[in-house]
Design a protein around this motif. Structure first.
Motif, PDB file in Angstrom:
ATOM      1  N   SER A 191       0.826  -1.216   0.000  1.00  0.00           N
ATOM      2  CA  SER A 191       0.000   0.000   0.000  1.00  0.00           C
ATOM      3  C   SER A 191       0.858   1.263   0.000  1.00  0.00           C
ATOM      4  N   LYS A 192       0.267   2.334  -0.512  1.00  0.00           N
ATOM      5  CA  LYS A 192       0.880   3.657  -0.452  1.00  0.00           C
ATOM      6  C   LYS A 192       0.103   4.488   0.570  1.00  0.00           C
ATOM      7  N   LEU A 193       0.805   4.956   1.606  1.00  0.00           N
ATOM      8  CA  LEU A 193       0.189   5.787   2.624  1.00  0.00           C
ATOM      9  C   LEU A 193       0.663   7.218   2.448  1.00  0.00           C
ATOM     10  N   GLN A 194      -0.251   8.154   2.599  1.00  0.00           N
ATOM     11  CA  GLN A 194       0.072   9.555   2.405  1.00  0.00           C
ATOM     12  C   GLN A 194      -0.090  10.327   3.710  1.00  0.00           C
ATOM     13  N   GLN A 195       0.896  11.162   3.993  1.00  0.00           N
ATOM     14  CA  GLN A 195       0.844  11.965   5.212  1.00  0.00           C
ATOM     15  C   GLN A 195      -0.355  12.904   5.208  1.00  0.00           C
ATOM     16  N   LYS A 196      -0.723  13.428   4.033  1.00  0.00           N
ATOM     17  CA  LYS A 196      -1.831  14.370   3.961  1.00  0.00           C
ATOM     18  C   LYS A 196      -3.188  13.696   4.129  1.00  0.00           C
ATOM     19  N   ILE A 197      -3.236  12.369   4.003  1.00  0.00           N
ATOM     20  CA  ILE A 197      -4.486  11.618   4.220  1.00  0.00           C
ATOM     21  C   ILE A 197      -4.173  10.453   5.156  1.00  0.00           C
TER      22      ILE A 197
END
Length: 225
Positions: A191-197
């Motif tokens: 998975s790709k996790l984003q700091q903004k979400i």
């Protein structure tokens, strides 16, 4: 790292041969309960950071050093440290770095930090990002909460002795790529996790252990009990 609630080990380490964490730092946030503190203090080189000296006095556990500007520690606790000939490093209140950041200069390789939760959000924010970007292996823990960190191409396994209420994965960098997390209700698979979400929170353990890894980025793993 072995804690009362779980043990955490990293790739190329086995549970019987855990990396040694000899340092324990007690910061000035919410103090751990005395039972937890006595357990984690065994065999550690203890550094009290400002108000962290108070749990030492309450349990009569002597740190090797007390460091801080002493804007929050009670005078009776500082006096106790002096009476017990504990090394004291006093810094001015007006300074560029936090007391914890200054204390980390005395840590070799890795440390467990307690007294870091509760209280002010800005203090916790500073602690998390300081520890995440350190070149040392750092763990934050008390009887209620635990945080540890993974960097690019690292894998960790956690064996639980107590089931956490929730497990969260918090991106420290703008993105975290290739995150894998198993044995939870919402599994992550490359998975790709984003700091903004930051939506990969409040996961539920299914079993008694997890394995987590990532390809690129800095990731904080959080447990609440």
């Amino acid at each position: 790292m072995k804690l009362p609630q779980c043990e955490i080990f990293f790739k190329n380490y086995q549970p019987a041969n855990l990396p040694t964490t000899n340092y324990l730092l007690i910061n000035g946030g919410r103090a751990p309960n005395e039972k937890f503190f006595r357990q984690i203090a065994q065999g550690k080189k203890i550094i009290a950071v400002d108000k962290g000296i108070e749990i030492c006095r309450a349990t009569n556990i002597l740190p090797e050093m007390l460091i801080g500007d002493f804007d929050s520690a009670e005078k009776i606790s500082i006096d106790w440290a002096e009476e017990n000939k504990i090394k004291i490093l006093r810094h001015p209140v007006d300074k560029d770095f936090t007391d914890l950041q200054l204390a980390l200069d005395f840590v070799e390789n890795s440390a467990l930090i307690t007294g870091c939760f509760g209280g002010r959000v800005d203090h916790l924010f500073s602690t998390i990002f300081t520890c995440a970007n350190s070149d040392k292996r750092l763990f934050l823990a008390d009887e209620r909460e635990i945080i540890f960190f993974l960097k690019s191409n690292e894998t960790a396994e956690v064996n639980f002795f107590e089931k956490p209420f929730a497990i969260s994965t918090l991106p420290i960098t703008e993105t975290c790529e290739g995150v894998i997390l198993n044995n939870v209700h919402w599994q992550l698979e490359n998975s790709k996790l984003q700091q903004k979400i930051p939506n990969a929170i409040s996961n539920r353990l299914e079993g008694d252990k997890i394995k987590i890894s990532l390809n690129a980025g800095f990731l904080a793993i959080y447990f609440v009990f």
